[in-house]
Design a protein around this motif. Sequence first.
Motif, PDB file in Angstrom:
ATOM      1  N   SER A 244       0.775  -1.227   0.161  1.00 27.73           N
ATOM      2  CA  SER A 244      -0.125  -0.059  -0.185  1.00 27.73           C
ATOM      3  C   SER A 244       0.759   1.287  -0.033  1.00 27.73           C
ATOM      4  CB  SER A 244      -1.040  -0.005   1.142  1.00 27.73           C
ATOM      5  OG  SER A 244      -1.835  -1.092   1.296  1.00 27.73           O
ATOM      6  N   ILE A 245       1.989   1.302   0.886  1.00 32.90           N
ATOM      7  CA  ILE A 245       2.852   2.496   0.997  1.00 32.90           C
ATOM      8  C   ILE A 245       3.605   2.626  -0.291  1.00 32.90           C
ATOM      9  CG2 ILE A 245       4.770   3.343   2.055  1.00 32.90           C
ATOM     10  CD1 ILE A 245       3.581   1.911   4.739  1.00 32.90           C
ATOM     11  N   ALA A 246       4.162   1.381  -0.945  1.00 39.37           N
ATOM     12  CA  ALA A 246       4.819   1.618  -2.243  1.00 39.37           C
ATOM     13  C   ALA A 246       3.894   2.211  -3.317  1.00 39.37           C
ATOM     14  CB  ALA A 246       5.363   0.137  -2.623  1.00 39.37           C
ATOM     15  N   GLY A 247       3.002   1.660  -3.347  1.00 43.28           N
ATOM     16  CA  GLY A 247       1.837   1.964  -4.300  1.00 43.28           C
ATOM     17  C   GLY A 247       1.535   3.315  -4.224  1.00 43.28           C
ATOM     18  N   ALA A 248       1.338   3.986  -2.904  1.00 42.34           N
ATOM     19  CA  ALA A 248       1.059   5.160  -2.788  1.00 42.34           C
ATOM     20  C   ALA A 248       2.024   6.258  -3.247  1.00 42.34           C
ATOM     21  CB  ALA A 248       0.566   5.431  -1.325  1.00 42.34           C
ATOM     22  N   PHE A 249       3.020   5.774  -2.808  1.00 45.68           N
ATOM     23  CA  PHE A 249       4.447   6.393  -3.281  1.00 45.68           C
ATOM     24  C   PHE A 249       4.499   6.675  -4.645  1.00 45.68           C
ATOM     25  CE2 PHE A 249       8.976   7.731  -3.973  1.00 45.68           C
ATOM     26  CZ  PHE A 249       9.250   8.611  -2.726  1.00 45.68           C
ATOM     27  N   LEU A 250       4.357   5.459  -5.232  1.00 46.74           N
ATOM     28  CA  LEU A 250       4.766   5.229  -7.066  1.00 46.74           C
ATOM     29  C   LEU A 250       3.723   6.306  -7.708  1.00 46.74           C
ATOM     30  CD1 LEU A 250       6.150   4.058  -9.364  1.00 46.74           C
ATOM     31  CD2 LEU A 250       4.314   2.261  -9.038  1.00 46.74           C
ATOM     32  N   LEU A 251       2.532   6.247  -7.146  1.00 43.59           N
ATOM     33  CA  LEU A 251       1.444   7.200  -8.001  1.00 43.59           C
ATOM     34  C   LEU A 251       1.517   8.640  -7.705  1.00 43.59           C
ATOM     35  CD1 LEU A 251      -1.842   4.862  -7.167  1.00 43.59           C
ATOM     36  CD2 LEU A 251      -0.655   5.356  -9.290  1.00 43.59           C
ATOM     37  N   ALA A 252       2.083   8.948  -6.477  1.00 40.05           N
ATOM     38  CA  ALA A 252       2.325  10.300  -5.948  1.00 40.05           C
ATOM     39  C   ALA A 252       3.526  10.968  -6.817  1.00 40.05           C
ATOM     40  CB  ALA A 252       2.434  10.419  -4.556  1.00 40.05           C
ATOM     41  N   GLU A 253       4.600  10.058  -6.966  1.00 38.02           N
ATOM     42  CA  GLU A 253       5.888  10.443  -7.872  1.00 38.02           C
ATOM     43  C   GLU A 253       5.650  10.467  -9.242  1.00 38.02           C
ATOM     44  OE1 GLU A 253       9.089  11.520  -7.016  1.00 38.02           O
ATOM     45  OE2 GLU A 253       8.199  12.053  -5.234  1.00 38.02           O
ATOM     46  N   LEU A 254       4.620   9.623 -10.051  1.00 38.34           N
ATOM     47  CA  LEU A 254       4.304   9.841 -11.514  1.00 38.34           C
ATOM     48  C   LEU A 254       4.055  11.114 -11.756  1.00 38.34           C
ATOM     49  CD1 LEU A 254       2.927   6.323 -12.262  1.00 38.34           C
ATOM     50  CD2 LEU A 254       4.943   7.258 -12.654  1.00 38.34           C
ATOM     51  N   GLY A 255       4.739  11.664 -12.722  1.00 40.39           N
ATOM     52  CA  GLY A 255       4.759  13.158 -13.192  1.00 40.39           C
ATOM     53  C   GLY A 255       5.186  14.244 -12.260  1.00 40.39           C
ATOM     54  N   ASP A 256       5.644  13.818 -11.068  1.00 43.66           N
ATOM     55  CA  ASP A 256       6.067  14.695 -10.186  1.00 43.66           C
ATOM     56  C   ASP A 256       7.522  15.336 -10.766  1.00 43.66           C
ATOM     57  OD1 ASP A 256       5.541  15.887  -7.456  1.00 43.66           O
ATOM     58  OD2 ASP A 256       7.662  15.308  -6.906  1.00 43.66           O
ATOM     59  N   LYS A 257       7.906  16.617 -10.119  1.00 45.83           N
ATOM     60  CA  LYS A 257       8.828  17.256 -10.462  1.00 45.83           C
ATOM     61  C   LYS A 257      10.340  16.556 -10.392  1.00 45.83           C
ATOM     62  CE  LYS A 257       9.583  20.100  -6.459  1.00 45.83           C
ATOM     63  NZ  LYS A 257       8.620  19.566  -5.672  1.00 45.83           N
ATOM     64  N   THR A 258      10.382  15.565  -9.410  1.00 48.02           N
ATOM     65  CA  THR A 258      11.585  14.754  -9.069  1.00 48.02           C
ATOM     66  C   THR A 258      11.639  13.776 -10.207  1.00 48.02           C
ATOM     67  OG1 THR A 258      10.193  13.537  -7.548  1.00 48.02           O
ATOM     68  CG2 THR A 258      11.961  15.019  -6.565  1.00 48.02           C
ATOM     69  N   GLN A 259      10.634  13.104 -10.735  1.00 46.67           N
ATOM     70  CA  GLN A 259      10.587  12.103 -11.700  1.00 46.67           C
ATOM     71  C   GLN A 259      10.823  12.744 -13.107  1.00 46.67           C
ATOM     72  OE1 GLN A 259       7.317  10.878 -13.647  1.00 46.67           O
ATOM     73  NE2 GLN A 259       8.344   8.951 -14.565  1.00 46.67           N
ATOM     74  N   LEU A 260      10.131  13.881 -13.512  1.00 45.71           N
ATOM     75  CA  LEU A 260      10.333  14.544 -14.753  1.00 45.71           C
ATOM     76  C   LEU A 260      11.928  15.102 -14.686  1.00 45.71           C
ATOM     77  CD1 LEU A 260       7.119  16.609 -14.978  1.00 45.71           C
ATOM     78  CD2 LEU A 260       7.964  14.388 -16.103  1.00 45.71           C
ATOM     79  N   ALA A 261      12.777  15.304 -13.579  1.00 45.29           N
ATOM     80  CA  ALA A 261      13.944  15.894 -13.473  1.00 45.29           C
ATOM     81  C   ALA A 261      14.914  14.569 -13.947  1.00 45.29           C
ATOM     82  CB  ALA A 261      14.344  16.481 -12.178  1.00 45.29           C
ATOM     83  N   THR A 262      14.522  13.401 -13.270  1.00 51.34           N
ATOM     84  CA  THR A 262      15.257  12.298 -13.689  1.00 51.34           C
ATOM     85  C   THR A 262      15.131  11.817 -14.960  1.00 51.34           C
ATOM     86  OG1 THR A 262      14.982  11.599 -11.204  1.00 51.34           O
ATOM     87  CG2 THR A 262      15.607  10.039 -12.817  1.00 51.34           C
ATOM     88  N   VAL A 263      14.088  11.876 -15.560  1.00 47.38           N
ATOM     89  CA  VAL A 263      13.708  11.595 -16.976  1.00 47.38           C
ATOM     90  C   VAL A 263      14.641  12.607 -17.814  1.00 47.38           C
ATOM     91  CG1 VAL A 263      12.003  11.600 -18.841  1.00 47.38           C
ATOM     92  CG2 VAL A 263      11.455  10.433 -16.598  1.00 47.38           C
ATOM     93  N   ALA A 264      14.667  13.872 -17.590  1.00 46.97           N
ATOM     94  CA  ALA A 264      15.478  14.778 -18.385  1.00 46.97           C
ATOM     95  C   ALA A 264      16.774  14.471 -18.269  1.00 46.97           C
ATOM     96  CB  ALA A 264      15.165  16.264 -17.752  1.00 46.97           C
ATOM     97  N   ILE A 265      17.527  14.450 -17.172  1.00 49.81           N
ATOM     98  CA  ILE A 265      18.696  13.873 -16.918  1.00 49.81           C
ATOM     99  C   ILE A 265      19.334  12.663 -17.615  1.00 49.81           C
ATOM    100  CG2 ILE A 265      20.506  13.418 -15.382  1.00 49.81           C
ATOM    101  CD1 ILE A 265      19.115  14.999 -13.296  1.00 49.81           C
ATOM    102  N   ALA A 266      18.219  11.620 -17.448  1.00 50.74           N
ATOM    103  CA  ALA A 266      18.693  10.353 -18.274  1.00 50.74           C
ATOM    104  C   ALA A 266      18.596  10.575 -19.832  1.00 50.74           C
ATOM    105  CB  ALA A 266      17.534   9.393 -17.822  1.00 50.74           C
TER     106      ALA A 266
END
Length: 213
Positions: free
Chosen positions: A101-123
């Motif tokens: 439950s916690i892992a799923g909540a964190f994953l959904l919260a991070e999808l599209g978040d600025k930290t995820q987008l920043a990681t995608v941009a760097i990669a």
Amino acid sequence: MFMHTFLLVFIAEMADKTQLMVMALTNRYRARTVAFGMILGVLTISGLSVLAGDIIGDFIPMQIVQTVAALLFLFFGLSSLRAEDESGGSQGVNYRFPLISIAGAFLLAELGDKTQLATVAIAAHHQEHFAIFLGAAAGLILANILGIFAGKIIFSHLRENTVKVASAGFFFLFGSINLFETIPFSFPIIVGYSIVLMTTAYIVYSRSRRSLR
């Protein structure tokens, strides 16, 4: 690239909604469970961001992801208001798989978040994908470990009822923000939504308290 990614993600995650969500989860679960669930979610989102970040939107529309995340936040908020019985379990709520439950909540919260987008941009601009993955994961983990400690310290100095209302407030706030960003609402609808949400929260809290008497 490890240090560059680590610092960027760590700074971006501080006071982010996922860090505040993790803080609030420490009121519902043991700190160790929150930490392991968070780490599982971090490893998953970091891997997706580095290896397939630009493909996520093709398979799962971001509007659906944000809506599901919003509903999950609202659910956690309502469940936080439920009183606990003497054995420590919430009345009428059965958390059989807290780690997932916690892992799923964190994953959904991070999808599209600025930290995820920043990681995608760097990669997308660098070939050191493994170092980027490690840096992003380390930044997220450290920031949210601090959030777990902060949550435990803050909630340990508050009265039980205050803790329940405060943690529920976090979830309601970010759930509503996600919902309003995904589905456009007019001002009258927002007012009506707020009244319904607060009324529902009050009913859940009041009935839960009465059930323990």
